[in-house]
Write a protein that holds these residues in place. Structure first.
Motif, PDB file in Angstrom:
ATOM      1  N   THR A 180      55.153  22.916  31.696  1.00 31.32           N
ATOM      2  CA  THR A 180      55.982  23.865  31.214  1.00 31.32           C
ATOM      3  C   THR A 180      55.489  25.193  30.905  1.00 31.32           C
ATOM      4  O   THR A 180      56.386  26.132  30.972  1.00 31.32           O
ATOM      5  N   GLY A 181      54.364  25.457  30.799  1.00 35.83           N
ATOM      6  CA  GLY A 181      53.680  26.734  30.563  1.00 35.83           C
ATOM      7  C   GLY A 181      53.537  27.419  31.912  1.00 35.83           C
ATOM      8  O   GLY A 181      53.423  28.786  31.921  1.00 35.83           O
ATOM      9  N   CYS A 182      53.635  27.131  33.177  1.00 34.23           N
ATOM     10  CA  CYS A 182      53.255  27.665  34.431  1.00 34.23           C
ATOM     11  C   CYS A 182      54.670  28.044  34.986  1.00 34.23           C
ATOM     12  O   CYS A 182      54.800  28.774  35.969  1.00 34.23           O
ATOM     13  N   VAL A 183      55.897  27.900  34.262  1.00 29.09           N
ATOM     14  CA  VAL A 183      57.323  28.473  34.729  1.00 29.09           C
ATOM     15  C   VAL A 183      57.350  29.901  34.428  1.00 29.09           C
ATOM     16  O   VAL A 183      57.213  30.099  33.228  1.00 29.09           O
ATOM     17  N   VAL A 184      57.406  30.776  35.477  1.00 31.76           N
ATOM     18  CA  VAL A 184      57.626  32.085  35.375  1.00 31.76           C
ATOM     19  C   VAL A 184      59.214  32.483  35.110  1.00 31.76           C
ATOM     20  O   VAL A 184      59.550  33.067  34.228  1.00 31.76           O
ATOM     21  N   GLY A 185      60.008  31.763  36.156  1.00 30.26           N
ATOM     22  CA  GLY A 185      61.263  32.463  36.177  1.00 30.26           C
ATOM     23  C   GLY A 185      62.037  31.559  37.280  1.00 30.26           C
ATOM     24  O   GLY A 185      61.349  31.035  37.950  1.00 30.26           O
ATOM     25  N   PHE A 186      63.465  31.686  37.118  1.00 30.07           N
ATOM     26  CA  PHE A 186      64.036  30.997  38.348  1.00 30.07           C
ATOM     27  C   PHE A 186      65.671  31.777  38.413  1.00 30.07           C
ATOM     28  O   PHE A 186      66.037  32.500  37.361  1.00 30.07           O
ATOM     29  N   THR A 187      66.002  31.469  39.416  1.00 28.77           N
ATOM     30  CA  THR A 187      67.556  32.032  39.843  1.00 28.77           C
ATOM     31  C   THR A 187      68.499  31.533  38.896  1.00 28.77           C
ATOM     32  O   THR A 187      68.391  30.232  38.611  1.00 28.77           O
ATOM     33  N   LYS A 188      69.798  31.988  38.815  1.00 28.08           N
ATOM     34  CA  LYS A 188      70.871  31.326  38.309  1.00 28.08           C
ATOM     35  C   LYS A 188      71.248  30.067  38.291  1.00 28.08           C
ATOM     36  O   LYS A 188      71.827  29.289  37.823  1.00 28.08           O
ATOM     37  N   ASP A 189      71.161  29.512  39.641  1.00 25.40           N
ATOM     38  CA  ASP A 189      71.543  28.226  39.949  1.00 25.40           C
ATOM     39  C   ASP A 189      70.562  27.068  39.832  1.00 25.40           C
ATOM     40  O   ASP A 189      71.254  25.830  39.920  1.00 25.40           O
ATOM     41  N   VAL A 190      69.545  27.455  39.368  1.00 25.43           N
ATOM     42  CA  VAL A 190      68.736  26.387  39.315  1.00 25.43           C
ATOM     43  C   VAL A 190      68.905  25.781  37.802  1.00 25.43           C
ATOM     44  O   VAL A 190      69.027  26.475  36.723  1.00 25.43           O
ATOM     45  N   SER A 191      68.906  24.344  38.101  1.00 23.23           N
ATOM     46  CA  SER A 191      68.827  23.580  36.560  1.00 23.23           C
ATOM     47  C   SER A 191      67.484  23.328  36.397  1.00 23.23           C
ATOM     48  O   SER A 191      66.513  22.731  36.802  1.00 23.23           O
ATOM     49  N   TYR A 192      67.243  23.550  34.862  1.00 24.12           N
ATOM     50  CA  TYR A 192      65.906  23.348  34.349  1.00 24.12           C
ATOM     51  C   TYR A 192      66.075  22.365  33.076  1.00 24.12           C
ATOM     52  O   TYR A 192      67.093  22.680  32.369  1.00 24.12           O
ATOM     53  N   ASP A 193      65.118  21.630  32.970  1.00 22.81           N
ATOM     54  CA  ASP A 193      65.386  20.342  32.138  1.00 22.81           C
ATOM     55  C   ASP A 193      63.571  20.247  31.743  1.00 22.81           C
ATOM     56  O   ASP A 193      62.942  20.396  32.489  1.00 22.81           O
ATOM     57  N   ILE A 194      63.489  19.236  30.909  1.00 23.49           N
ATOM     58  CA  ILE A 194      62.037  18.609  30.463  1.00 23.49           C
ATOM     59  C   ILE A 194      62.216  17.263  30.684  1.00 23.49           C
ATOM     60  O   ILE A 194      63.110  16.620  30.465  1.00 23.49           O
ATOM     61  N   GLU A 195      60.850  16.697  31.158  1.00 24.22           N
ATOM     62  CA  GLU A 195      60.879  15.121  31.421  1.00 24.22           C
ATOM     63  C   GLU A 195      59.468  14.838  30.750  1.00 24.22           C
ATOM     64  O   GLU A 195      58.368  15.386  30.774  1.00 24.22           O
ATOM     65  N   PHE A 196      59.680  13.443  29.929  1.00 20.54           N
ATOM     66  CA  PHE A 196      58.355  12.857  29.543  1.00 20.54           C
ATOM     67  C   PHE A 196      57.366  12.406  30.583  1.00 20.54           C
ATOM     68  O   PHE A 196      57.906  11.759  31.382  1.00 20.54           O
ATOM     69  N   VAL A 197      56.108  12.443  30.213  1.00 24.65           N
ATOM     70  CA  VAL A 197      55.176  12.378  31.416  1.00 24.65           C
ATOM     71  C   VAL A 197      55.018  10.993  31.378  1.00 24.65           C
ATOM     72  O   VAL A 197      55.199  10.460  32.772  1.00 24.65           O
ATOM     73  N   GLY A 198      55.017  10.122  30.485  1.00 27.45           N
ATOM     74  CA  GLY A 198      55.273   8.647  30.475  1.00 27.45           C
ATOM     75  C   GLY A 198      53.847   7.984  30.629  1.00 27.45           C
ATOM     76  O   GLY A 198      52.824   8.721  31.391  1.00 27.45           O
ATOM     77  N   GLY A 199      53.519   6.631  30.310  1.00 29.87           N
ATOM     78  CA  GLY A 199      52.375   5.995  30.364  1.00 29.87           C
ATOM     79  C   GLY A 199      51.488   6.308  29.206  1.00 29.87           C
ATOM     80  O   GLY A 199      51.471   7.488  28.615  1.00 29.87           O
ATOM     81  N   ILE A 200      50.967   5.079  28.656  1.00 30.08           N
ATOM     82  CA  ILE A 200      50.078   5.307  27.591  1.00 30.08           C
ATOM     83  C   ILE A 200      48.570   6.135  27.892  1.00 30.08           C
ATOM     84  O   ILE A 200      48.266   7.018  27.269  1.00 30.08           O
ATOM     85  N   LYS A 201      48.183   5.862  28.892  1.00 27.08           N
ATOM     86  CA  LYS A 201      46.943   6.381  29.420  1.00 27.08           C
ATOM     87  C   LYS A 201      47.238   8.143  29.777  1.00 27.08           C
ATOM     88  O   LYS A 201      46.437   8.977  29.181  1.00 27.08           O
ATOM     89  N   ASN A 202      48.188   8.354  30.338  1.00 25.75           N
ATOM     90  CA  ASN A 202      48.722   9.689  30.421  1.00 25.75           C
ATOM     91  C   ASN A 202      48.850  10.664  29.377  1.00 25.75           C
ATOM     92  O   ASN A 202      48.540  11.617  29.109  1.00 25.75           O
ATOM     93  N   THR A 203      49.697  10.005  28.319  1.00 28.53           N
ATOM     94  CA  THR A 203      49.939  10.508  27.155  1.00 28.53           C
ATOM     95  C   THR A 203      48.625  10.665  26.070  1.00 28.53           C
ATOM     96  O   THR A 203      48.612  11.838  25.481  1.00 28.53           O
ATOM     97  N   VAL A 204      47.994   9.808  26.208  1.00 29.82           N
ATOM     98  CA  VAL A 204      46.451   9.882  25.178  1.00 29.82           C
ATOM     99  C   VAL A 204      45.469  10.727  25.779  1.00 29.82           C
ATOM    100  O   VAL A 204      44.737  11.359  25.022  1.00 29.82           O
ATOM    101  N   PHE A 205      45.264  10.174  27.038  1.00 30.65           N
ATOM    102  CA  PHE A 205      43.946  10.852  27.574  1.00 30.65           C
ATOM    103  C   PHE A 205      44.262  11.674  28.684  1.00 30.65           C
ATOM    104  O   PHE A 205      43.275  12.406  29.147  1.00 30.65           O
ATOM    105  N   GLY A 206      45.563  11.928  29.029  1.00 27.88           N
ATOM    106  CA  GLY A 206      45.742  12.986  30.340  1.00 27.88           C
ATOM    107  C   GLY A 206      45.250  14.344  30.090  1.00 27.88           C
ATOM    108  O   GLY A 206      45.005  15.012  31.093  1.00 27.88           O
TER     109      GLY A 206
END
Length: 265
Positions: A180-206
Motif C-alpha cells: 500500500t505504501g509503494c503506490v505513487v499514482g495511477f491514471t483515471k481509468d485504473v481501479s484501486y482497492d485493497i485486499e487482505f493478505v490472508g493466512g495466519i503465518k502471513n498475518t502474524v509473522f510476515g
C-alpha cells in the motif's frame, strides 16, 4: 483555464531536481519548501490553494485552499512567474532520495491520482484537488486513507517517488498487487482497492502488513521502491535510544568503529 506550456529538464540521479524554463508571462505552481533556485526576473507570489480558480472570487479561493487542508498540506502554494524579458529558469528539488516523474495530463485524459505528498510542482493552471475513496475498506486500510490527491488539467505536472520508480502499463482486466505504501499514482481509468493478505503465518509473522493494494487496468501505474514512511521507520529504529547510544554501540565492533571514526564521546 488552460495550463501554461512549459519546458523542463530533470537533473541528477538519486537526489533529483527539475529545472523548468518559462517564457515571459508563464508561471509554475509549487508546494511550499520545494523551491531550489531561479533566475533574476522571476517573481514569487503566495496564493490560496493551487491558483486554478483565482478568478472565481473569495469563495473560489477559500474552496481551493480548503481542499488542501483535507490532504494535510499547507493552505498556501507559491506561484513563480516570469515577468522579465526572455526565457528564465526556476528549479525545484525532490524532498528525499528518489525520482521525479513528469506527468503530461493532456496525454492521460486530463486526470492523475497520486499520494497526498507526491506532488512537487506543475504548470500554472493545473488543478491540485482531492480524490475521495468511495470504499470504506480502502479508506481505512489503504495506507493513504480516504483522501488522495488528484491533478487535473491539460498541462505538465511533476510528482516524486522514493527510491527507484517502476512504470507499469496494465491491460484491460490486468491486476497488479502492490504494498500500500509503494503506490505513487495511477491514471483515471485504473481501479484501486485493497485486499487482505490472508493466512495466519502471513498475518502474524510476515512483516509486510495485513493488506496490499490491488490495481486493475486499463491504465498506467507508478510504483516506488522506497516509500518515505519506510525510510523514516528505518531511521527511527536506528536512532539513539534512551541513554544516547545508537544500536550497535554496545558491541565490540561498534566500539572499534567509534574509535576509527573519531566518535569517542
Amino acid at each position: 483555464m488552460n495550463a501554461h506550456e512549459i519546458e523542463y529538464e530533470i537533473q541528477g540521479e538519486e537526489m533529483q531536481y527539475v529545472e523548468i524554463e518559462l517564457d515571459p508571462q508563464e508561471g509554475v505552481v509549487a508546494e511550499s519548501g520545494s523551491f531550489m533556485m531561479m533566475n533574476d526576473g522571476i517573481t514569487m507570489d503566495t496564493i490560496f490553494g493551487d491558483g486554478s480558480n483565482q478568478n472565481e472570487g473569495i469563495l473560489g479561493k477559500l474552496f481551493s485552499a480548503g481542499k488542501r487542508l483535507l490532504t494535510g498540506e499547507s493552505l498556501f502554494m507559491t506561484v513563480f512567474s516570469n515577468n522579465g524579458v526572455g526565457k528564465k529558469q526556476v528549479s525545484f528539488a525532490a524532498p528525499y532520495p528518489g525520482k521525479i516523474i513528469p506527468i503530461d495530463l493532456s496525454e492521460l485524459g486530463g486526470k492523475f491520482v497520486c499520494q497526498k505528498d507526491a506532488f512537487l510542482c506543475a504548470a500554472k493552471g493545473v488543478s491540485v484537488g482531492v480524490e475521495f475513496s468511495k470504499k470504506l475498506g480502502r479508506g481505512l486500510f489503504g495506507g493513504e486513507g480516504f483522501i488522495m490527491q488528484k491533478l487535473e488539467g491539460d498541462g505538465l505536472a511533476f510528482v516524486h517517488a522514493g527510491g527507484n520508480m517502476s512504470k507499469k502499463q496494465l491491460q484491460v482486466g490486468e491486476v497488479l498487487k502492490v504494498d500500500t505504501g509503494c503506490v505513487v499514482g495511477f491514471t483515471k481509468d485504473v481501479s484501486y482497492d485493497i485486499e487482505f493478505v490472508g493466512g495466519i503465518k502471513n498475518t502474524v509473522f510476515g512483516g509486510e502488513g495485513l493488506f496490499f493494494a490491488t490495481l486493475k487496468g486499463p491504465g498506467t501505474v507508478y510504483v516506488q521502491s522506497l516509500p518515505f514512511s519506510r525510510l523514516a521507520g528505518r531511521v527511527l529504529a536506528l536512532a539513539p535510544q534512551t541513554g544516547g547510544k545508537t544500536r550497535g554501540e554496545g558491541s565490540i565492533l561498534g566500539g572499534i568503529g567509534n574509535i576509527l571514526d573519531g566518535d569517542n564521546r
